[in-house]
Design an enzyme around this catalytic site. Structure first.
Site, PDB file in Angstrom:
ATOM      1  N   ARG A  47      36.351  -7.294  14.776  1.00 41.75           N
ATOM      2  CA  ARG A  47      36.774  -6.120  15.559  1.00 41.75           C
ATOM      3  C   ARG A  47      38.117  -6.437  16.190  1.00 41.75           C
ATOM      4  O   ARG A  47      38.589  -7.567  16.105  1.00 41.75           O
ATOM      5  CB  ARG A  47      35.723  -5.670  16.586  1.00 41.75           C
ATOM      6  CG  ARG A  47      34.794  -6.660  17.180  1.00 41.75           C
ATOM      7  CD  ARG A  47      35.436  -7.702  18.055  1.00 41.75           C
ATOM      8  NE  ARG A  47      36.294  -7.096  19.042  1.00 41.75           N
ATOM      9  CZ  ARG A  47      37.300  -7.693  19.639  1.00 41.75           C
ATOM     10  NH1 ARG A  47      37.606  -8.953  19.343  1.00 41.75           N
ATOM     11  NH2 ARG A  47      38.046  -7.086  20.528  1.00 41.75           N
ATOM     12  N   GLY A  48      38.698  -5.408  16.843  1.00 40.09           N
ATOM     13  CA  GLY A  48      40.052  -5.564  17.365  1.00 40.09           C
ATOM     14  C   GLY A  48      41.017  -4.975  16.334  1.00 40.09           C
ATOM     15  O   GLY A  48      40.927  -5.307  15.142  1.00 40.09           O
ATOM     16  N   ALA A  49      41.929  -4.112  16.805  1.00 38.60           N
ATOM     17  CA  ALA A  49      42.722  -3.305  15.866  1.00 38.60           C
ATOM     18  C   ALA A  49      43.454  -4.120  14.782  1.00 38.60           C
ATOM     19  O   ALA A  49      43.287  -3.840  13.583  1.00 38.60           O
ATOM     20  CB  ALA A  49      43.690  -2.433  16.656  1.00 38.60           C
ATOM     21  N   ARG A  88      35.881   3.011  10.760  1.00 31.64           N
ATOM     22  CA  ARG A  88      35.964   3.243  12.214  1.00 31.64           C
ATOM     23  C   ARG A  88      37.146   4.190  12.456  1.00 31.64           C
ATOM     24  O   ARG A  88      38.195   4.033  11.816  1.00 31.64           O
ATOM     25  CB  ARG A  88      36.156   1.925  12.991  1.00 31.64           C
ATOM     26  CG  ARG A  88      34.924   1.025  12.976  1.00 31.64           C
ATOM     27  CD  ARG A  88      35.093  -0.167  13.904  1.00 31.64           C
ATOM     28  NE  ARG A  88      34.932   0.186  15.314  1.00 31.64           N
ATOM     29  CZ  ARG A  88      35.154  -0.670  16.318  1.00 31.64           C
ATOM     30  NH1 ARG A  88      35.571  -1.886  16.084  1.00 31.64           N
ATOM     31  NH2 ARG A  88      34.975  -0.283  17.568  1.00 31.64           N
ATOM     32  N   GLN A 195      32.988  -7.706  25.047  1.00 37.02           N
ATOM     33  CA  GLN A 195      34.089  -8.442  24.402  1.00 37.02           C
ATOM     34  C   GLN A 195      34.797  -9.367  25.391  1.00 37.02           C
ATOM     35  O   GLN A 195      35.309 -10.419  25.018  1.00 37.02           O
ATOM     36  CB  GLN A 195      35.125  -7.457  23.818  1.00 37.02           C
ATOM     37  CG  GLN A 195      34.674  -6.709  22.589  1.00 37.02           C
ATOM     38  CD  GLN A 195      34.063  -5.369  22.918  1.00 37.02           C
ATOM     39  OE1 GLN A 195      33.511  -5.177  24.000  1.00 37.02           O
ATOM     40  NE2 GLN A 195      34.131  -4.432  21.998  1.00 37.02           N
ATOM     41  N   ASP A 236      44.295   0.126  20.572  1.00 40.63           N
ATOM     42  CA  ASP A 236      43.809   0.475  19.236  1.00 40.63           C
ATOM     43  C   ASP A 236      44.727   1.475  18.561  1.00 40.63           C
ATOM     44  O   ASP A 236      44.779   1.553  17.337  1.00 40.63           O
ATOM     45  CB  ASP A 236      42.387   1.030  19.313  1.00 40.63           C
ATOM     46  CG  ASP A 236      41.445  -0.118  19.585  1.00 40.63           C
ATOM     47  OD1 ASP A 236      41.325  -0.504  20.766  1.00 40.63           O
ATOM     48  OD2 ASP A 236      40.897  -0.675  18.626  1.00 40.63           O
ATOM     49  N   ASN A 246      42.680   2.494  24.196  1.00 40.50           N
ATOM     50  CA  ASN A 246      42.111   1.138  24.144  1.00 40.50           C
ATOM     51  C   ASN A 246      40.651   1.217  24.572  1.00 40.50           C
ATOM     52  O   ASN A 246      40.115   2.300  24.872  1.00 40.50           O
ATOM     53  CB  ASN A 246      42.931   0.197  25.033  1.00 40.50           C
ATOM     54  CG  ASN A 246      42.576  -1.257  24.836  1.00 40.50           C
ATOM     55  OD1 ASN A 246      42.489  -1.739  23.702  1.00 40.50           O
ATOM     56  ND2 ASN A 246      42.315  -1.988  25.908  1.00 40.50           N
ATOM     57  N   LYS A 247      40.018   0.064  24.627  1.00 44.38           N
ATOM     58  CA  LYS A 247      38.589  -0.040  24.941  1.00 44.38           C
ATOM     59  C   LYS A 247      38.202   0.777  26.165  1.00 44.38           C
ATOM     60  O   LYS A 247      38.931   0.797  27.152  1.00 44.38           O
ATOM     61  CB  LYS A 247      38.265  -1.525  25.154  1.00 44.38           C
ATOM     62  CG  LYS A 247      36.836  -1.865  25.471  1.00 44.38           C
ATOM     63  CD  LYS A 247      35.832  -1.295  24.512  1.00 44.38           C
ATOM     64  CE  LYS A 247      36.089  -1.653  23.072  1.00 44.38           C
ATOM     65  NZ  LYS A 247      35.245  -0.857  22.132  1.00 44.38           N
TER      66      LYS A 247
HETATM   67  O1  MRU Z   1      35.647  -2.040  19.700  1.00 39.14           O
HETATM   68  P1  MRU Z   1      36.631  -3.157  19.551  1.00 39.14           P
HETATM   69  O2  MRU Z   1      36.132  -4.477  20.027  1.00 39.14           O
HETATM   70  O3  MRU Z   1      37.189  -3.217  18.144  1.00 39.14           O
HETATM   71  O4  MRU Z   1      37.825  -2.765  20.502  1.00 39.14           O
HETATM   72  C1  MRU Z   1      38.918  -3.645  20.610  1.00 39.14           C
HETATM   73  C2  MRU Z   1      39.896  -3.246  21.640  1.00 39.14           C
HETATM   74  O5  MRU Z   1      39.765  -2.251  22.308  1.00 39.14           O
HETATM   75  C3  MRU Z   1      41.127  -4.107  21.753  1.00 39.14           C
HETATM   76  O6  MRU Z   1      41.610  -4.110  23.054  1.00 39.14           O
HETATM   77  C4  MRU Z   1      42.222  -3.551  20.835  1.00 39.14           C
HETATM   78  O7  MRU Z   1      41.741  -3.380  19.537  1.00 39.14           O
HETATM   79  C5  MRU Z   1      43.403  -4.401  20.797  1.00 39.14           C
HETATM   80  S1  MRU Z   1      43.128  -5.860  19.884  1.00 39.14           S
HETATM   81  C6  MRU Z   1      44.531  -6.795  19.818  1.00 39.14           C
END
Ligand code: MRU
Length: 346
Positions: A47-49, A88, A195, A236, A246-247
């Site tokens: 996970r993470g963009a 996603r 996370q 994201d 973002n999250k």
């Molecule tokens: O649901 P996730 O864990 O994929 O969400 C991740 C985030 O919100 C991160 O902050 C974002 O992707 C930036 S990662 C460098």
């Protein structure tokens, strides 16, 4: 940090450190086809963009391999790519990576099946390496926003685990540490997938960077007490006007930061900027399974039959953002203008 995204030539598989089980165990998950890649993305093995983008690039190669080059493999491959791109909805890096790989194929439509596979694997490896370089550049540009002795709050995990390596928000933090600054990090726990508590704490602690985990709802008190000097988060998707999605919870942190005079920064590669989407309110917000909220591990914590909200992201308006740290420098308001220039200079 161990490289958490690996391609095994021997297995012809994408091998991912399974983030669902960190920090308790370091298990690995193999993807050899599209179904497994989509499963890994949706269940957040990875996970993470930016990490999602790199995974999707390898996923395109695995999709091609899955067709075996038999029958109308081009049509079958296009279907698999559509499914992969939809795994996603919020992080634009997923669609970005699939579009880039598809574009390469369209530009070389005479490639045989074998040529396509070879070139896509090479491209995925290139994007993998480039993402690490982008994050290191984000650290080099971004360290200036952090001063000696600062306590930096971050939300979610925008670290090595969320990218191919080094991280975006954590890249800025690592950049400051690499410049000899003694700093502390507050990792918001980030309900419901945790996370921050699990992943940000895991990777910073492993690297010897002082980190303290705080409950999400402690943010206001910590800021009121003057315990936070800067906020740095990832994104994201950043829209054409500089809003940052973002999250879930990031918007609240940004509002609190504004109220308490704490500078709030976003760190992200240009691949996270979506110039085709005008504002954060136009971004599709992933609505995840209620089980993540109703249960902690295997234990149900809410009464049977009570519905929950589990929106995974929120948009932070550009007016709350002091700067967007990218691999080409720090962008500031007015963001339409600075984003446009950043792409021209790229
Ligand atoms: O649901 P996730 O864990 O994929 O969400 C991740 C985030 O919100 C991160 O902050 C974002 O992707 C930036 S990662 C460098």
């Amino acid at each position: 940090m161990t490289e958490h995204i690996q391609f095994s030539d021997a297995k012809d598989a994408l091998v991912l450190l399974d983030q669902r089980y960190l920090p308790q165990r370091e298990d690995w998950f193999d993807c050899t086809n599209t179904e497994q890649t989509i499963y890994a993305l949706q269940t957040m093995v990875v996970r993470g963009a930016p990490a999602i983008g790199v995974t999707a690039a390898y996923g395109c190669y695995l999709a091609a391999r899955e067709t075996k080059g038999e029958g109308d493999w081009q049509a079958a491959l296009n279907d698999l790519l559509d499914k992969l791109a939809d795994a996603r909805p919020t992080a634009v890096n997923l669609a970005w990576a699939v579009k880039l790989m598809r574009g390469l194929w369209q530009d070389n439509s005479s490639w045989s099946y074998d040529e396509l596979c070879a070139n896509w694997l090479e491209k995925a490896k290139e994007l993998h390496t480039e993402d690490i370089e982008c994050c290191e550049a984000i650290g080099r540009h971004g360290h200036v926003v952090i001063q000696e002795g600062d306590t930096v709050m971050t939300h979610c995990n925008a670290g090595a685990l969320a990218t191919a390596g080094y991280g975006t928000a954590l890249g800025v933090i690592r950049g400051a540490v690499d410049h000899g600054k003694k700093i502390q990090v507050i990792a918001n726990e980030t309900r419901p997938f945790l996370q921050g508590a699990r992943l940000t704490a895991y990777e910073l602690h492993k690297d010897g960077i002082p980190v303290t985990v705080a409950c999400d709802n402690a943010c206001a008190l910590l800021m009121k007490k003057g315990m936070v000097d800067k906020v740095v988060v990832g994104a994201d998707r950043i829209t054409a006007n500089g809003d940052a999605v973002n999250k879930i919870g990031t918007y609240g942190v940004a509002l609190l930061a504004k109220e308490h005079g704490v500078p709030f920064y976003v760190a992200a590669p240009l691949s996270t900027i979506d110039r085709d989407t005008p504002t954060g309110d136009d971004v599709p917000i992933e609505d995840r399974t209620p089980l993540e909220v109703t249960h902690v591990g295997d234990t149900q914590i809410t009464p049977d039959g009570v519905p929950v909200y589990n929106f995974a992201f929120d948009p932070t308006p550009n007016r709350l953002i002091a700067g967007i740290v990218t691999e080409v420098g720090i962008l500031t308001a007015p963001y339409e203008e600075s984003i446009r220039k950043a792409f021209l200079e790229k």
